[in-house]
Write a protein that holds these residues in place. Sequence first.
Motif, PDB file in Angstrom:
ATOM      1  N   TYR A   3     -12.994  27.185 -21.732  1.00 13.83           N
ATOM      2  CA  TYR A   3     -12.234  28.162 -22.503  1.00 13.83           C
ATOM      3  C   TYR A   3     -10.766  27.979 -22.171  1.00 13.83           C
ATOM      4  CZ  TYR A   3     -10.778  32.642 -24.427  1.00 13.83           C
ATOM      5  OH  TYR A   3     -10.164  33.614 -25.160  1.00 13.83           O
ATOM      6  N   VAL A   4      -9.924  27.899 -23.172  1.00 11.56           N
ATOM      7  CA  VAL A   4      -8.494  27.676 -22.977  1.00 11.56           C
ATOM      8  C   VAL A   4      -7.728  28.874 -23.520  1.00 11.56           C
ATOM      9  CG1 VAL A   4      -6.546  26.166 -23.515  1.00 11.56           C
ATOM     10  CG2 VAL A   4      -8.817  25.192 -23.213  1.00 11.56           C
ATOM     11  N   THR A   5      -6.804  29.379 -22.726  1.00 10.02           N
ATOM     12  CA  THR A   5      -5.974  30.502 -23.146  1.00 10.02           C
ATOM     13  C   THR A   5      -4.642  30.425 -22.417  1.00 10.02           C
ATOM     14  OG1 THR A   5      -5.925  32.898 -23.460  1.00 10.02           O
ATOM     15  CG2 THR A   5      -6.870  32.110 -21.404  1.00 10.02           C
ATOM     16  N   ALA A  10      -2.855  35.813 -20.994  1.00 10.01           N
ATOM     17  CA  ALA A  10      -4.102  36.362 -21.523  1.00 10.01           C
ATOM     18  C   ALA A  10      -5.268  36.161 -20.554  1.00 10.01           C
ATOM     19  CB  ALA A  10      -4.431  35.733 -22.870  1.00 10.01           C
ATOM     20  N   ALA A  11      -5.194  35.151 -19.694  1.00  9.50           N
ATOM     21  CA  ALA A  11      -6.309  34.841 -18.790  1.00  9.50           C
ATOM     22  C   ALA A  11      -6.661  36.004 -17.874  1.00  9.50           C
ATOM     23  CB  ALA A  11      -5.977  33.603 -17.957  1.00  9.50           C
ATOM     24  N   GLY A  12      -5.688  36.833 -17.530  1.00 13.65           N
ATOM     25  CA  GLY A  12      -5.951  37.949 -16.630  1.00 13.65           C
ATOM     26  C   GLY A  12      -6.331  39.241 -17.315  1.00 13.65           C
ATOM     27  N   THR A  13      -6.396  39.257 -18.650  1.00  9.68           N
ATOM     28  CA  THR A  13      -6.710  40.506 -19.351  1.00  9.68           C
ATOM     29  C   THR A  13      -8.184  40.850 -19.213  1.00  9.68           C
ATOM     30  OG1 THR A  13      -7.188  39.423 -21.452  1.00  9.68           O
ATOM     31  CG2 THR A  13      -4.882  40.072 -21.048  1.00  9.68           C
ATOM     32  N   LEU A  14      -8.479  42.126 -19.354  1.00 13.02           N
ATOM     33  CA  LEU A  14      -9.866  42.583 -19.258  1.00 13.02           C
ATOM     34  C   LEU A  14     -10.750  41.926 -20.321  1.00 13.02           C
ATOM     35  CD1 LEU A  14      -9.378  46.385 -18.539  1.00 13.02           C
ATOM     36  CD2 LEU A  14     -10.148  44.610 -16.951  1.00 13.02           C
ATOM     37  N   ALA A  15     -10.230  41.783 -21.531  1.00 11.29           N
ATOM     38  CA  ALA A  15     -11.030  41.207 -22.615  1.00 11.29           C
ATOM     39  C   ALA A  15     -11.424  39.765 -22.309  1.00 11.29           C
ATOM     40  CB  ALA A  15     -10.249  41.279 -23.929  1.00 11.29           C
ATOM     41  N   LEU A  23     -15.165  38.241 -21.506  1.00 11.98           N
ATOM     42  CA  LEU A  23     -15.714  37.134 -22.291  1.00 11.98           C
ATOM     43  C   LEU A  23     -16.220  36.019 -21.380  1.00 11.98           C
ATOM     44  CD1 LEU A  23     -16.186  35.758 -25.057  1.00 11.98           C
ATOM     45  CD2 LEU A  23     -13.850  34.856 -24.855  1.00 11.98           C
ATOM     46  N   ILE A  24     -15.426  35.648 -20.406  1.00 13.88           N
ATOM     47  CA  ILE A  24     -15.822  34.592 -19.464  1.00 13.88           C
ATOM     48  C   ILE A  24     -17.046  35.021 -18.673  1.00 13.88           C
ATOM     49  CG2 ILE A  24     -15.088  33.249 -17.445  1.00 13.88           C
ATOM     50  CD1 ILE A  24     -13.777  32.458 -20.151  1.00 13.88           C
ATOM     51  N   ALA A  26     -22.751  34.340 -17.508  1.00 15.16           N
ATOM     52  CA  ALA A  26     -24.052  34.987 -17.352  1.00 15.16           C
ATOM     53  C   ALA A  26     -25.121  34.282 -18.166  1.00 15.16           C
ATOM     54  CB  ALA A  26     -23.970  36.463 -17.766  1.00 15.16           C
ATOM     55  N   GLY A  27     -24.723  33.660 -19.261  1.00 16.80           N
ATOM     56  CA  GLY A  27     -25.673  32.956 -20.115  1.00 16.80           C
ATOM     57  C   GLY A  27     -26.037  31.575 -19.642  1.00 16.80           C
TER      58      GLY A  27
END
Length: 109
Positions: free
Chosen positions: A85-87, A91-96, A100-101, A106-107
């Motif tokens: 995942y690239v951001t 944005a990498a530290g946001t809750l959203a 997502l990560i 988990a999957g």
Amino acid sequence: MLPPPSATARGLPQRRPAPAAARAGAARGPPPRATVTAGGDATALTMAGRGLGTAILPELSRREAGTAVQVMDLGPQRPVRRVGYVTTPEAAGTLAVRALIREFRAGTS
């Protein structure tokens, strides 16, 4: 003179194909004596469609194959593509993004 199948043009060992690819290729005979690195999936599809070789492509690229080529499934032991995942750093530290990560991780057990 072309290099032997176990070496590249620079004399470095080639990567061995994944087991599923090796089994699929075994039915076709010995591997080609030369390899080409295509600029992209569309180039590889075009070359295969014109009889200039074969390619192992991601599923999304194979959907664009058309009728010039035959797409064959490599079976349950097919090669797996690993993605990340690239951001932006902000944005990498946001809750959203962290949520997502967490869901992606988990999957994959």
